[in-house]
Design an enzyme around this catalytic site. Sequence first.
Site, PDB file in Angstrom:
ATOM      1  N   SER A  27     -14.104  13.278  49.314  1.00 54.76           N
ATOM      2  CA  SER A  27     -13.148  12.171  49.313  1.00 54.76           C
ATOM      3  C   SER A  27     -11.737  12.668  49.587  1.00 54.76           C
ATOM      4  O   SER A  27     -10.806  11.869  49.695  1.00 54.76           O
ATOM      5  CB  SER A  27     -13.178  11.441  47.967  1.00 54.76           C
ATOM      6  OG  SER A  27     -12.945  12.333  46.909  1.00 54.76           O
ATOM      7  N   ASN A 114     -13.537  12.109  35.742  1.00 54.51           N
ATOM      8  CA  ASN A 114     -13.725  10.666  35.556  1.00 54.51           C
ATOM      9  C   ASN A 114     -12.494  10.002  34.939  1.00 54.51           C
ATOM     10  O   ASN A 114     -12.049   8.958  35.415  1.00 54.51           O
ATOM     11  CB  ASN A 114     -14.961  10.395  34.697  1.00 54.51           C
ATOM     12  CG  ASN A 114     -16.227  10.934  35.362  1.00 54.51           C
ATOM     13  OD1 ASN A 114     -16.183  11.338  36.519  1.00 54.51           O
ATOM     14  ND2 ASN A 114     -17.335  10.952  34.635  1.00 54.51           N
ATOM     15  N   HIS A 160      -2.764 -33.360  57.484  1.00 48.18           N
ATOM     16  CA  HIS A 160      -3.784 -33.357  58.548  1.00 48.18           C
ATOM     17  C   HIS A 160      -3.173 -32.985  59.897  1.00 48.18           C
ATOM     18  O   HIS A 160      -3.692 -33.374  60.936  1.00 48.18           O
ATOM     19  CB  HIS A 160      -4.477 -34.722  58.661  1.00 48.18           C
ATOM     20  CG  HIS A 160      -4.884 -35.299  57.335  1.00 48.18           C
ATOM     21  ND1 HIS A 160      -6.095 -35.036  56.753  1.00 48.18           N
ATOM     22  CD2 HIS A 160      -4.204 -36.086  56.465  1.00 48.18           C
ATOM     23  CE1 HIS A 160      -6.163 -35.665  55.587  1.00 48.18           C
ATOM     24  NE2 HIS A 160      -5.031 -36.288  55.382  1.00 48.18           N
ATOM     25  N   SER A 281       3.335 -10.429  78.145  1.00 47.49           N
ATOM     26  CA  SER A 281       1.999 -10.335  78.719  1.00 47.49           C
ATOM     27  C   SER A 281       2.043  -9.353  79.886  1.00 47.49           C
ATOM     28  O   SER A 281       3.036  -9.285  80.610  1.00 47.49           O
ATOM     29  CB  SER A 281       1.563 -11.715  79.204  1.00 47.49           C
ATOM     30  OG  SER A 281       0.587 -11.593  80.224  1.00 47.49           O
ATOM     31  N   LYS A 287       5.725 -14.905  79.949  1.00 44.93           N
ATOM     32  CA  LYS A 287       5.312 -15.056  78.553  1.00 44.93           C
ATOM     33  C   LYS A 287       6.235 -14.374  77.547  1.00 44.93           C
ATOM     34  O   LYS A 287       6.721 -13.271  77.758  1.00 44.93           O
ATOM     35  CB  LYS A 287       3.904 -14.479  78.367  1.00 44.93           C
ATOM     36  CG  LYS A 287       2.855 -15.215  79.167  1.00 44.93           C
ATOM     37  CD  LYS A 287       2.462 -16.502  78.508  1.00 44.93           C
ATOM     38  CE  LYS A 287       1.396 -16.215  77.473  1.00 44.93           C
ATOM     39  NZ  LYS A 287       1.064 -17.408  76.727  1.00 44.93           N
ATOM     40  N   TYR A 321     -19.389   6.108  34.464  1.00 39.42           N
ATOM     41  CA  TYR A 321     -18.990   6.504  35.813  1.00 39.42           C
ATOM     42  C   TYR A 321     -20.199   6.635  36.726  1.00 39.42           C
ATOM     43  O   TYR A 321     -21.222   7.188  36.351  1.00 39.42           O
ATOM     44  CB  TYR A 321     -18.212   7.839  35.793  1.00 39.42           C
ATOM     45  CG  TYR A 321     -17.773   8.238  37.190  1.00 39.42           C
ATOM     46  CD1 TYR A 321     -16.575   7.771  37.730  1.00 39.42           C
ATOM     47  CD2 TYR A 321     -18.586   9.034  37.999  1.00 39.42           C
ATOM     48  CE1 TYR A 321     -16.198   8.082  39.023  1.00 39.42           C
ATOM     49  CE2 TYR A 321     -18.214   9.355  39.289  1.00 39.42           C
ATOM     50  CZ  TYR A 321     -17.014   8.873  39.795  1.00 39.42           C
ATOM     51  OH  TYR A 321     -16.649   9.177  41.079  1.00 39.42           O
ATOM     52  N   LYS A 329     -11.281   3.553  46.711  1.00 38.80           N
ATOM     53  CA  LYS A 329      -9.953   3.988  47.178  1.00 38.80           C
ATOM     54  C   LYS A 329      -9.561   3.485  48.549  1.00 38.80           C
ATOM     55  O   LYS A 329      -8.468   2.945  48.737  1.00 38.80           O
ATOM     56  CB  LYS A 329      -9.877   5.510  47.135  1.00 38.80           C
ATOM     57  CG  LYS A 329      -9.662   5.964  45.728  1.00 38.80           C
ATOM     58  CD  LYS A 329      -9.815   7.421  45.526  1.00 38.80           C
ATOM     59  CE  LYS A 329     -10.287   7.637  44.119  1.00 38.80           C
ATOM     60  NZ  LYS A 329     -11.681   7.146  43.888  1.00 38.80           N
TER      61      LYS A 329
HETATM   62  N1  ARG Z   1     -13.765  11.783  43.641  1.00 39.58           N
HETATM   63  C1  ARG Z   1     -14.322  11.007  42.589  1.00 39.58           C
HETATM   64  C2  ARG Z   1     -13.891   9.565  42.675  1.00 39.58           C
HETATM   65  O1  ARG Z   1     -13.008   9.274  43.403  1.00 39.58           O
HETATM   66  C3  ARG Z   1     -13.914  11.540  41.259  1.00 39.58           C
HETATM   67  C4  ARG Z   1     -14.812  12.594  40.822  1.00 39.58           C
HETATM   68  C5  ARG Z   1     -15.783  12.216  39.829  1.00 39.58           C
HETATM   69  N2  ARG Z   1     -16.972  12.841  40.260  1.00 39.58           N
HETATM   70  C6  ARG Z   1     -17.995  13.103  39.498  1.00 39.58           C
HETATM   71  N3  ARG Z   1     -18.965  13.734  39.984  1.00 39.58           N
HETATM   72  N4  ARG Z   1     -18.026  12.764  38.230  1.00 39.58           N
HETATM   73  O2  ARG Z   1     -14.424   8.695  42.027  1.00 39.58           O
END
Ligand code: ARG
Length: 466
Positions: A27, A114, A160, A281, A287, A321, A329
């Site tokens: 990540s 976590n 409308h 355009s 345009k 978790y 993300k």
């Molecule tokens: N990169 C992970 C996330 O964004 C966080 C790590 C937690 N990973 C784990 N194996 N417990 O959620």
Amino acid sequence: MASSVKKPWGGRFREDTDRLVEEFTESVSFDQRLALHDLRQDLAHLEALKRAGVVTEEEAERIARGLSEIEAEIREGRFVFRAELEDVHMNIEAALREKIGPLAGKLHTGRSRNDQVATDFRLYLRDEIREILRLLHDLRRALVEKAREGLEIILPGFTHLQHAQPVLLAHHLLAYYEMFRRDADRFQDTLRRTAECPLGSAALAGTPYPLDRELTARLLGFERPSRNSMDAVSDRDFVLEFLFDAAVTMMHLSRLAEEIVLWMSPEFGFVDLPDALCTGSSIMPQKKNPDVAELLRGKCGRVYGNLLALLTVMKGLPLTYNRDLQEDKEPAFDTADTLRASLKVAALLVRGLSPRAERMRAAAEEGHPTATDLADYLVMKGLPFREAHEVTGRIVAFAEERGLKLWKIPLEDLRRFSDLIEEDVYEWLSVEGSVARRRTYGGTAPERVREALAQAEEELSAEELP
Ligand code: ARG
């Protein structure tokens, strides 16, 4: 193919990680955006470890020095993030080890990725929300400035997309002010609810080290530690809230954008935009297109999508978790980027709008916009509203047949529909009169709109941005 980089979690593993697995699970390519928040958290956690006697004063100093070197490298763009080290947290930990040796390993005492990632992500979103609140404030300012210019301009109000009743341009613009005020309020609420710090929850159950969670929460600008360690590492409703707040704001921006697109078309011709805010355009030389407004409308789609993506990720996840949570993300980053950019260009568009008052005023006369006023006139003369509605409808049909505006129909013709109608009806039929009579609180009468404008201006100058 396998990678031979040593993983911080590699103790029990006899094989190197498959290259594809590494690519699939990493990540750091996106969560490196959390690096500075991760470092802030490291320092707070370090303080708690020191007070708990896990590291000595001297060790804490060496760790802090290492972290500050890493921070400088990140800020200057010199830090090399490596995908084999999975995520931002392990990249920073590995870099610290390179700088200060095995002592680096003490920093992860009593902490798991976590609670670490849950804390970083809250810190990150809280910063984003603060910036978004500043941008929403500026957009509201732009609307209020433009509304001041539109205090005397009358245009048709629509339902409308048909002409309904005349309104002041200022009133129309202040309607958007209200939407963005509520949006800001929602973000403020979300900020309040993200004020709980997960750090110290560790993997899911808490930690045996006597970490002062009140202290770390305070050091990181949170109001308090989260109350349940299992909830803290697995909850992402704070992200969902952010995504929802953003989706509603984008929806409002999209509606504003749609009106700008319509108003700029020659059929409406209500506004013009400076060249600097339009594009052309490649084939049609004549345009001048409102692409910026169209993109504002279009970008709403991805922001909705991001909300739905995470809602779907979260559904059915057992406590606590799960790696699925890493999928929180990118939607949030994309939404924050899109919303920030959209709010900035929206303020630019609003400031750039040149209302074409004469076109708006002329349009306000089209489509019998004061028919309701005629019905109200008859009510005032004693007719029940339903009958007045019916009589007025017949007068409108008559006007349509003759191609007349209501105020151009001679009195004797009007009286054939109702003998309650007298000379004073013409005041009721004028567009200005119609606007001026709508004096209820929140209505479009000039004095009400002036009050609303003053209130908005006062609100903006009193607003304390977090
Ligand atoms: N990169 C992970 C996330 O964004 C966080 C790590 C937690 N990973 C784990 N194996 N417990 O959620």
